[in-house]
Write a protein that holds these residues in place. Structure first.
Motif, mmCIF file in Angstrom:
data_model
loop_
_atom_site.group_PDB
_atom_site.id
_atom_site.type_symbol
_atom_site.label_atom_id
_atom_site.label_comp_id
_atom_site.label_asym_id
_atom_site.label_seq_id
_atom_site.Cartn_x
_atom_site.Cartn_y
_atom_site.Cartn_z
ATOM 1 N N VAL A 52 63.148 -47.370 -125.691
ATOM 2 C CA VAL A 52 62.336 -46.561 -124.780
ATOM 3 C C VAL A 52 61.494 -47.504 -123.937
ATOM 4 C CG1 VAL A 52 60.263 -45.099 -124.750
ATOM 5 C CG2 VAL A 52 62.229 -44.436 -126.139
ATOM 6 N N LYS A 53 61.346 -47.177 -122.669
ATOM 7 C CA LYS A 53 60.396 -47.861 -121.796
ATOM 8 C C LYS A 53 59.135 -47.003 -121.710
ATOM 9 C CE LYS A 53 63.925 -50.066 -118.880
ATOM 10 N NZ LYS A 53 64.450 -50.225 -117.498
ATOM 11 N N PHE A 54 57.975 -47.645 -121.769
ATOM 12 C CA PHE A 54 56.751 -46.854 -121.740
ATOM 13 C C PHE A 54 55.656 -47.551 -120.931
ATOM 14 C CE2 PHE A 54 55.876 -49.838 -125.095
ATOM 15 C CZ PHE A 54 54.487 -49.977 -125.140
ATOM 16 N N SER A 55 54.700 -46.742 -120.483
ATOM 17 C CA SER A 55 53.528 -47.236 -119.763
ATOM 18 C C SER A 55 52.393 -46.265 -120.033
ATOM 19 C CB SER A 55 53.815 -47.339 -118.261
ATOM 20 O OG SER A 55 54.009 -46.047 -117.715
ATOM 21 N N GLU A 56 51.284 -46.469 -119.358
ATOM 22 C CA GLU A 56 50.141 -45.570 -119.541
ATOM 23 C C GLU A 56 50.440 -44.163 -119.050
ATOM 24 O OE1 GLU A 56 46.864 -47.418 -117.628
ATOM 25 O OE2 GLU A 56 46.732 -49.091 -119.066
#
Length: 259
Positions: free
Chosen positions: A122-126
């Motif tokens: 999974v790619k994630f950010s704020e």
């Protein structure tokens, strides 16, 4: 079966704000024994201070400080210093699931022909997260693009046998070249059927800095120079700028007698 020590190699360059989250995700693993090698690569933020605090707090953590030399050398420093039979590279702002290491080690111990074990990601950010759609692995597909992120489990002996990460590859995607040289002479790859890796998206990430057309040209030239035999085998000639067309284009040039 005896549980082999896993060395998690965490290079860190100015990722002090995320480092504890990364370390905690590893320590939450259901697998033991573990060691965590935090390689401070000449950071100018509080990364070294954060790493030292984690070293004092957790007996599994060991800190190595070095002048800024790039992520490939930082990973190699950790691999060479690792005491474990197995190695997991993990960047200082990414995280893993609690099941990932244990499931991956089980595959490596039960299947000696397997060299690389990774998982879904999974790619994630704020602002949220999204599935990382990774293409199925094959050598031919690997010749055109990389579908194995750097945080896969391998045997330390296999990593050392190919010389670790190429420290002169400074135009990005050094993990792609690492997988090529590890797998082009044989060895199986297994992708675990669950999300076990979480890749942090950040505005100043190296992946974005090295995503320019110029860096792509430099990268292709480097790969062709080092792995001409591999591309000849899989693509019938060199890797091209339009990578997905490489084999068709090379085959046409051979038919025309140009290549």
């Amino acid at each position: 079966m005896t549980r082999g020590l896993v060395s998690v190699v965490i290079p860190c360059y100015n990722q002090g704000r995320y480092l504890e989250e990364t370390v905690r995700s590893v320590l939450a693993s259901t697998y033991r024994p573990l060691e965590l090698l935090l390689i401070n690569d000449g950071s100018t933020d509080d990364s070294l201070e954060s790493a030292r605090l984690l070293e004092k707090k957790y007996p599994e953590v060991r800190v190595i400080d070095q002048p800024n030399s790039g992520v490939a050398r930082a990973r190699n420093t950790g691999i060479r210093a690792a005491k474990g039979e197995f190695v997991l590279p993990l960047d200082g702002d990414d995280t893993i699931s609690d099941a990932y290491i244990g499931e991956a080690v089980a595959v490596l111990q039960q299947q000696p022909e397997v060299k690389v074990v990774y998982c879904q990601a999974v790619k994630f950010s704020e602002t949220g997260q999204k599935a990382w759609k990774l293409k199925p692995f094959s050598l031919r597909a690997l010749a055109r693009d990389n579908m194995i992120f750097v945080s896969a489990l391998v045997r330390k002996s296999d990593a050392l046998a190919v010389g670790g990460f190429s420290e002169d590859m400074r135009m990005g995607r050094e993990d792609w070249e690492f997988w090529i040289k590890m797998l082009k002479t044989g060895g199986d790859v297994v992708q675990l059927p669950f999300v076990g890796f979480y890749y942090r998206l950040s505005p100043g990430s190296k992946r974005k800095r090295t995503g320019t057309r110029q860096k792509k040209r430099e990268r292709i030239a480097y790969l062709n120079q080092k792995h001409a035999d591999f591309f000849l085998q899989e693509l019938n000639g060199p890797l091209r700028f339009q990578r997905s067309w490489s084999r068709r284009y090379n085959t046409l040039l051979r038919w025309l007698g140009v290549l």
